[in-house]
Design an enzyme around this catalytic site. Sequence first.
Site, PDB file in Angstrom:
ATOM      1  N   VAL A  79      17.049  13.219  11.933  1.00  0.00           N
ATOM      2  CA  VAL A  79      15.848  13.943  11.516  1.00  0.00           C
ATOM      3  C   VAL A  79      15.223  14.694  12.704  1.00  0.00           C
ATOM      4  O   VAL A  79      14.827  15.856  12.584  1.00  0.00           O
ATOM      5  CB  VAL A  79      14.809  13.001  10.857  1.00  0.00           C
ATOM      6  N   GLU A 104       4.810  13.116   4.286  1.00  0.00           N
ATOM      7  CA  GLU A 104       5.493  13.716   3.127  1.00  0.00           C
ATOM      8  C   GLU A 104       6.971  13.347   3.093  1.00  0.00           C
ATOM      9  O   GLU A 104       7.540  13.072   2.027  1.00  0.00           O
ATOM     10  CB  GLU A 104       5.335  15.243   3.192  1.00  0.00           C
ATOM     11  N   GLY A 125      29.206   9.559   4.836  1.00  0.00           N
ATOM     12  CA  GLY A 125      27.980   9.486   5.624  1.00  0.00           C
ATOM     13  C   GLY A 125      26.721   9.302   4.792  1.00  0.00           C
ATOM     14  O   GLY A 125      25.615   9.351   5.315  1.00  0.00           O
ATOM     15  N   LYS A 173       9.578   3.011  -0.778  1.00  0.00           N
ATOM     16  CA  LYS A 173       9.089   4.301  -1.291  1.00  0.00           C
ATOM     17  C   LYS A 173       8.151   4.107  -2.482  1.00  0.00           C
ATOM     18  O   LYS A 173       7.116   4.771  -2.566  1.00  0.00           O
ATOM     19  CB  LYS A 173      10.276   5.182  -1.657  1.00  0.00           C
TER      20      LYS A 173
END
Lengths: 412, 412
Positions: free
Chosen positions: A12, A123, A181, A199
């Site tokens: 990320v 977010e 992956g 989540k």
Amino acid sequence: MVNIAVLGHGVVGSGVVEVIDTNYGHIAKNLGQAINIKRILDLREFDVPYSYKFTKDFDDILNDDEISIVVEVMGGINPAYDFAKKALSRKKSVVTSNKELVAAKGAELLKIAKENNVNFYFEASVGGGIPIIMPMHSCLAANVIDEVAGILNGTTNYILTKMIRENMSFEDALKLAQHLGYAERNPSADVDGHDACRKICILASLAYGKHIYPENVYTQGITDISLEDVEYADNCGCVVKLIGRTKKLSNESGDILCMVSPAFISNQSQLGVIDDVFNGIMVRGNATGDVVFYGKGAGKLPTASAVVGDVIAAAKRFKTTESLTWEDDGKNHVVDYKTTSVPFYVRCKGENAESIICEIFDDIEFLSRKNKPDNEQAFITAELLESDFDSKIEKLSQKGIEVINYIRVLNY
Amino acid sequence: MVNIAVLGHGVVGSGVVEVIDTNYGHIAKNLGQAINIKRILDLREFDVPYSYKFTKDFDDILNDDEISIVVEVMGGINPAYDFAKKALSRKKSVVTSNKELVAAKGAELLKIAKENNVNFYFEASVGGGIPIIMPMHSCLAANVIDEVAGILNGTTNYILTKMIRENMSFEDALKLAQHLGYAERNPSADVDGHDACRKICILASLAYGKHIYPENVYTQGITDISLEDVEYADNCGCVVKLIGRTKKLSNESGDILCMVSPAFISNQSQLGVIDDVFNGIMVRGNATGDVVFYGKGAGKLPTASAVVGDVIAAAKRFKTTESLTWEDDGKNHVVDYKTTSVPFYVRCKGENAESIICEIFDDIEFLSRKNKPDNEQAFITAELLESDFDSKIEKLSQKGIEVINYIRVLNY
């Protein structure tokens, strides 16, 4: 120019660098000023053109007053939690993609952010590149949120899709996901439902204003789902999906149902058609009805683009704090799921199974599949209290029927 | 307490009152203060408990300095445009659900809002209760938007759904929609595509930063769609939907494709499964990939809830202005659609149609339907420049083949 620091240069983190680089002019035009990544924290060495930005010392970032926004994309609770707290306390806004951190420490970090008149945004922690946190908090602000349900984990959705569409076994589909992956070598966080649990906890906290902790949320993964279950689902127009859901109860307590489990849902529904690594989240508001958000729930650039979207929002709201928040009042607001009701799919085998099932369960629908063995039965029950269902399953066993699997049937 | 005024007490206006009333405490908690509807402008008389709030004189609202937000839900350009301009110039934020107003005057009203350091918001103008404007502008801010495509009109989607699912003729489905209140007595704005056109213009303006005017956008409605077309679509795994779409062209000009037309799309796709009065919008970002937003595109409470969401956002951002904006540079940025390419579905009839079709078109796929007359042929072409397609259709006619209908085939 807005100076930011990025903590972590993994998938990320490097994606954040790439998105800001690729869309530099576009972002500067939208924001009214450019975003400059001034420092990157990582203990590893990277052979990249911007290696001069790297530091191994968080204090280089913390003590740099030019840096107004800190992006935390390291993952895990420690040291991410410590770094986030320190950055907020020094009046730097914090943007994170770290669902573990938000699910465990969200209330506290939001409180620190508010006290320091800065923002804590996340977010990317749910749904990757899909806008969900901000739309729920802001666009749907006029709604009381009655219910949220979603396919929140791309890895398990990929595995289930392979089982449904290509008749692949769970084991083979998992291996393929690892090869591509999509799944970690240790796939537990995904296949056991923990990722989806974090989540749904974040979405539940946002919807109800109280911190919902993962440890209070019943969580069941997909490791017990077999191709037989998938076939029976197909027989009644359903697919098996891993669903995280939360629902406001109609009683006075303000308590909520919150759980993660596989479920039969209609293959024609808005969540039922979501395949592969995609995620989809349904939010049911008391004024707007059902709204569904769909897209790539993970991946380098989708997740990074959500992070950078938050950076832009934090930069626009410099020295103001959004009211996005929830409280930790020290109580558990999640009801015991055994006190809630749902229809079940059951697969079992044994002599005279059909007549024994009919003795124990009222109002059932038997299912069929190709090459169904004579001594195997599968059926859907009426809506039952979970604890009553347990007793009935226990009775089946006592009468010599082996219950192979059961799965909730949901209406999304 | 935030004082607001509501211009218009029709379906949406009375919905705004209802949403604020029903969710009063919830909204006050989110916003940190309550919302008070101080005045309502309507020329009609209403027998409601809050009739004392009504006025017939806009100046009562304009000159009231306690009113900081004006909600315009009258519809139409006049006097909505004049009222919005005046309110913004008096430093009141304006929230509207009026797509006609935004599509015609958006750039100008956004400019006036910015000059006065207030906000002009219009979440409800596209997709009713579905969050789309703000997520596109804010959550997807880190993305260059490559493409937007959507089912933007609930009435036509309802009619098409009845044709597809229940084999109902266009005329009967329209009558039913009118009977149920989904379609106006004069249904032209919906069935001729004008409503969808205004919405795609708003989304295109937002995505590209230039005002896209409806008059520059090729718009075709659904009045020519027959049950035969629906059957042929089914034969190739498609459904017919009315699609508004806009796409950035890869050339230097920065120009865009923008049009509204019926289209064959896969019945398994995220837009293909959207039925009845629901809307769905796909946004393709260069980092996040495809994101889809789905929900009720119209209706009293969904639309009102989007309006009230904007009121809450405007109240939170009191005395600040968001960068949401686009320019009117006086140029037309929409390319001539005849210079763009797409595959087509064609239905025609005549003697020797099959061999004549094969002479004129390369690489086609013939379709079939139940009880297909011998002299009728339907087929899908390869991707063709629209102007080339026109020439080929002209050649078909010259050879005595009657072209009954043709519909674009899109890959959403």
